[in-house]
Motif scaffolding. Structure first.
Motif, mmCIF file in Angstrom:
data_model
loop_
_atom_site.group_PDB
_atom_site.id
_atom_site.type_symbol
_atom_site.label_atom_id
_atom_site.label_comp_id
_atom_site.label_asym_id
_atom_site.label_seq_id
_atom_site.Cartn_x
_atom_site.Cartn_y
_atom_site.Cartn_z
ATOM 1 N N THR A 113 -0.520 -1.680 5.480
ATOM 2 C CA THR A 113 -0.474 -0.365 6.125
ATOM 3 C C THR A 113 -0.059 0.712 5.126
ATOM 4 O OG1 THR A 113 0.332 -1.567 8.033
ATOM 5 C CG2 THR A 113 0.375 0.824 8.157
ATOM 6 N N ALA A 114 0.979 0.394 4.326
ATOM 7 C CA ALA A 114 1.476 1.378 3.374
ATOM 8 C C ALA A 114 0.424 1.702 2.316
ATOM 9 C CB ALA A 114 2.760 0.877 2.719
ATOM 10 N N ALA A 171 9.701 -9.600 -2.119
ATOM 11 C CA ALA A 171 10.797 -10.042 -1.260
ATOM 12 C C ALA A 171 10.330 -11.076 -0.243
ATOM 13 C CB ALA A 171 11.398 -8.832 -0.546
ATOM 14 N N MET A 215 9.215 2.254 -10.791
ATOM 15 C CA MET A 215 9.653 3.379 -9.972
ATOM 16 C C MET A 215 10.049 4.561 -10.846
ATOM 17 S SD MET A 215 12.413 2.905 -6.953
ATOM 18 C CE MET A 215 11.582 1.630 -6.058
ATOM 19 N N VAL A 259 7.021 0.334 -4.831
ATOM 20 C CA VAL A 259 7.600 -0.027 -3.533
ATOM 21 C C VAL A 259 6.801 -1.166 -2.887
ATOM 22 C CG1 VAL A 259 8.336 0.856 -1.299
ATOM 23 C CG2 VAL A 259 8.352 2.338 -3.275
ATOM 24 N N PHE A 260 5.477 -1.144 -3.094
ATOM 25 C CA PHE A 260 4.664 -2.241 -2.557
ATOM 26 C C PHE A 260 5.140 -3.571 -3.149
ATOM 27 C CE2 PHE A 260 0.843 0.909 -2.431
ATOM 28 C CZ PHE A 260 1.495 1.637 -1.465
ATOM 29 N N LEU A 292 2.916 -5.262 6.405
ATOM 30 C CA LEU A 292 3.493 -3.921 6.338
ATOM 31 C C LEU A 292 2.892 -3.146 5.174
ATOM 32 C CD1 LEU A 292 7.276 -4.698 6.923
ATOM 33 C CD2 LEU A 292 5.612 -3.947 8.593
ATOM 34 N N ILE A 293 2.787 -3.835 4.026
ATOM 35 C CA ILE A 293 2.338 -3.133 2.830
ATOM 36 C C ILE A 293 0.853 -2.814 2.901
ATOM 37 C CG2 ILE A 293 1.950 -3.496 0.354
ATOM 38 C CD1 ILE A 293 4.722 -2.378 1.457
ATOM 39 N N PHE A 309 4.595 5.250 -8.479
ATOM 40 C CA PHE A 309 5.840 5.256 -7.721
ATOM 41 C C PHE A 309 5.674 4.472 -6.412
ATOM 42 C CE2 PHE A 309 8.712 7.860 -4.847
ATOM 43 C CZ PHE A 309 9.873 7.298 -5.313
ATOM 44 N N GLN A 310 4.565 4.743 -5.714
ATOM 45 C CA GLN A 310 4.333 4.039 -4.445
ATOM 46 C C GLN A 310 4.078 2.551 -4.678
ATOM 47 O OE1 GLN A 310 1.161 6.604 -2.882
ATOM 48 N NE2 GLN A 310 2.509 7.110 -1.188
ATOM 49 N N TYR A 326 12.711 -7.462 -9.322
ATOM 50 C CA TYR A 326 13.332 -6.186 -8.984
ATOM 51 C C TYR A 326 13.417 -5.272 -10.200
ATOM 52 C CZ TYR A 326 14.503 -8.340 -4.557
ATOM 53 O OH TYR A 326 14.419 -8.956 -3.347
ATOM 54 N N LEU A 377 8.058 -4.237 -4.374
ATOM 55 C CA LEU A 377 9.389 -4.546 -3.823
ATOM 56 C C LEU A 377 9.252 -5.335 -2.522
ATOM 57 C CD1 LEU A 377 12.537 -3.971 -3.664
ATOM 58 C CD2 LEU A 377 11.925 -2.025 -2.256
ATOM 59 N N TYR A 378 8.405 -4.870 -1.620
ATOM 60 C CA TYR A 378 8.218 -5.544 -0.339
ATOM 61 C C TYR A 378 7.628 -6.942 -0.532
ATOM 62 C CZ TYR A 378 9.128 -1.788 3.057
ATOM 63 O OH TYR A 378 9.707 -0.853 3.854
ATOM 64 N N PRO A 395 5.855 -8.922 5.237
ATOM 65 C CA PRO A 395 5.815 -7.829 4.246
ATOM 66 C C PRO A 395 4.395 -7.494 3.797
ATOM 67 C CG PRO A 395 7.586 -9.321 3.721
ATOM 68 C CD PRO A 395 6.825 -9.945 4.836
#
Lengths: 118, 491
Positions: free
Chosen positions: A80-81, A51, A17, A44-45, A77-78, A40-41, A10, A47-48, A74
């Motif tokens: 896709t992100a 986790a 970030m 977040v990837f 999801l990522i 920045f993006q 984290y 982070l997912y 995750p």
């Protein structure tokens, strides 16, 4: 100290970030802004994905010898992100090319100057 | 067939976009996009009718049951917004061809309609879905196509406005993504109904609060809530006129829907660890936005920019209603969402018609247009009266509900400030009316009235403004029931 070490993923996320966000705000060059946005993006990837990891967990392949699985959702999801991120970057860079053609510069301050002078 | 309506609502424009690209060629693309949009509107009307009489519709995508699969969940709130968004898209598309013939090169017109349909699909998707991650995906679908639409504007400033919106919009969407990720980490679910059940169990954790904070800030960026509104005036001013008409009537409304959805349905009503005066924050930010954006609107030389600032002010009113809360406050917000879509579409449609004939929308160039383009000018006046909140227009109804909600919660200063906001609206609308009717024209060359399709769309909206100012049964009853349902759903 244990808080620092046990959640180091984290801390990396937070650091990335802030770096990305700072570049977006501080840099006047449009390409560098997009680079910042990407960092920045990416934070977040991470982070997912971090986790979803479980210590000693395996990839989600059904096998009798495996008892602990990491969470694969995750990742999905990522995925896709990431696609969304690529689309954003592509569109952003396309706009930068058009801006460069129209204004002859990709520096924020010069663009604003040219908008106000005419 | 009927049971698949919730997903058809989104799939239709989503598949319509590539089909539009294949069809190609000028008028055909326009007719096709108009057809798709009108069909979406019919589906939205049928959905609203079903939900109103039979209650919530839940649709499991691909037969995978929630909470594992993606659920589309239509209740009165999002059925109401689906109708607003698809309706404004249809009316704007009606006038689109005449407007972009002047503003966009012929070879780019097909792309324009493709981007439009994708944007519509994204906005409808955000509304229909009951899955938090799906919200993010559709948000980016609509945002990316919005950037494209804005960058098609006639001047080079449109590129710069689109780029700035891209940066701000992506930061906003990423914030929402962070919030959703934190929620997922805490609960292991993405389904909104499931989240609503599981989040209260973790509500003493600051992670949940952080998730809420990220989501609200991200949505506020998309909503253009003061002080995060700086991208909006530029984007609205430099976008093609008809795109502004559509976006002003739909995009901010969808962001506001997300704010209501996350605040009322998903998150627990109070966070036990952190005591934060959320209502007061909403009210203060909202009313500051109303006053400051209205004052900024008064000083603009370009009318399109002035009306864009007025949009920021109107978003302020909606957030104030949300802050006051309770059934009446929520109802005021939901009414204003509908009425603002009507009146802002009217104003921007009139400006699009003017831009179509004289090319610019500066105050000085509009002098004397009242005689040259009487129908368009009068349409602008009706829209302006509605923005001010004059009785017998739609704008009066929502202002009335907002003021009553503020008065009933004993916030008299707020009542006063809302009144001042309306007075400021009189000033910025009057400047335009004065130029239209009471200033001599710079030259006496006769101008043609706007194209028939634009006049038709404009007068549909004008009629809506007056009709829903007199016969308020439909919006009032739907918004009341939606507000009650939201309030009851709150744990």
């Amino acid at each position: 100290m244990t808080l620092l070490m046990s959640h180091y993923n984290y801390w990396i996320v937070v650091a990335l970030m802030m770096v990305g966000f700072f570049i977006v705000i501080a840099q006047g060059n449009l390409v560098k802004k997009i680079v910042g946005l990407n960092i920045f993006q990416t934070s977040v990837f991470i982070l997912y994905i971090s986790a979803g990891k479980i210590h000693g967990g395996s990839a989600p392949i059904l096998n009798d010898s495996i008892t602990v699985y990491s969470n694969p959702l995750p990742h999905v999801l990522i995925l896709t992100a990431i696609v969304v991120g690529i689309a954003t970057t592509a569109l952003g860079l396309a706009l930068v090319i058009r801006i460069n053609k129209a204004y002859g510069t990709i520096e924020e301050s010069e663009i604003q100057q040219r908008d106000h002078s005419c | 067939m009927l049971s698949h309506l919730p997903v058809l609502q989104v799939i239709l424009p989503l598949l319509g976009a590539p089909a539009c690209l294949i069809l190609g060629r000028g008028k055909l693309a326009w007719l096709f996009a108009l057809l798709i949009s009108a069909l979406s509107f019919c589906i939205a009307a049928m959905l609203l009718h079903t939900v109103y009489h039979q209650g919530v519709i839940s649709y499991a995508l691909g037969g995978w049951q929630a909470p594992w699969g993606i659920e589309y969940r239509i209740d009165l709130l999002n059925a109401w917004l689906l109708l607003i968004v698809s309706g404004s898209s249809t009316v704007a598309l009606l006038a689109a061809q005449s407007s972009i013939d002047v503003e966009i090169a012929p070879e780019k017109q097909t792309i324009f309609f493709v981007a439009w349909l994708l944007c519509l699909a994204g906005l409808l998707g955000i509304l229909a879905t009951g899955d938090a991650f799906n919200v993010f995906v559709f948000l980016e679908v609509s945002s990316l196509s919005t950037y494209t639409l804005i960058s098609l504007g006639p001047k080079r400033e449109s590129l710069w406005a689109a780029f700035r919106y891209l940066i701000m919009g992506t930061i906003g969407a990423t914030f929402i993504l962070i919030g959703i990720g934190l929620m997922y980490i805490m609960t292991g679910t993405l389904n909104m109904q499931d989240l609503a059940q599981r989040l209260p169990l973790a509500s003493d954790s600051s992670t949940v609060f952080t998730a809420y904070a990220f989501i609200i800030v991200g949505i506020s960026l998309k909503l253009a809530l003061f002080p995060l509104h700086l991208w909006l005036p530029n984007a609205y001013t430099h976008a093609p006129s008809i795109v502004t008409t559509f976006l002003a009537a739909s995009a901010t409304k969808v962001a506001l829907y997300l704010m209501i959805r996350f605040t009322y349905t998903v998150f627990p009503s109070h966070f036990s660890q952190i005591d934060i005066p959320l209502e007061e924050i909403f009210i203060v930010l909202g009313i500051t936005g109303v006053i400051s954006a209205s004052i900024a609107a008064i000083y603009q030389a370009d009318v399109k920019r002035a009306i864009a600032y007025s949009s920021v002010a109107q978003v302020g009113y909606m957030v104030v209603g949300l802050g006051i809360g309770g059934v009446l406050g929520l109802q005021a917000t939901l009414l204003h969402v509908f009425n603002h879509a009507l009146m802002k579409a009217t104003l921007f449609m009139a400006l699009a018609a003017i831009a179509c004939r004289i090319g610019v929308t500066t105050l000085t160039s509009m002098q004397g247009l009242g005689r040259k383009m009487p129908w368009t000018s009068f349409g602008f006046v009706v829209g302006g009266l509605s923005i001010i909140g004059v009785p017998l227009t739609a704008g009066f109804i929502s202002k009335w509900y907002l003021v009553s909600a503020a008065a009933l919660s004993d916030r008299w200063l707020l009542v006063l400030l809302i009144m001042i906001g309306s007075l400021l609206a009189i000033v910025y609308i009057w400047r335009v009316v004065e130029a239209l009717y009471f200033k001599p024209a710079a030259d006496s060359t006769p101008l043609k009235e706007a194209p028939l399709a634009m006049l038709l769309a404009l007068w549909l909206l004008v009629f809506g403004n007056i009709y829903f100012g007199i016969d308020t049964r439909l919006p009032v009853s739907i918004s009341a029931e939606a507000a009650i349902a939201l309030q009851e759903g709150r744990p």
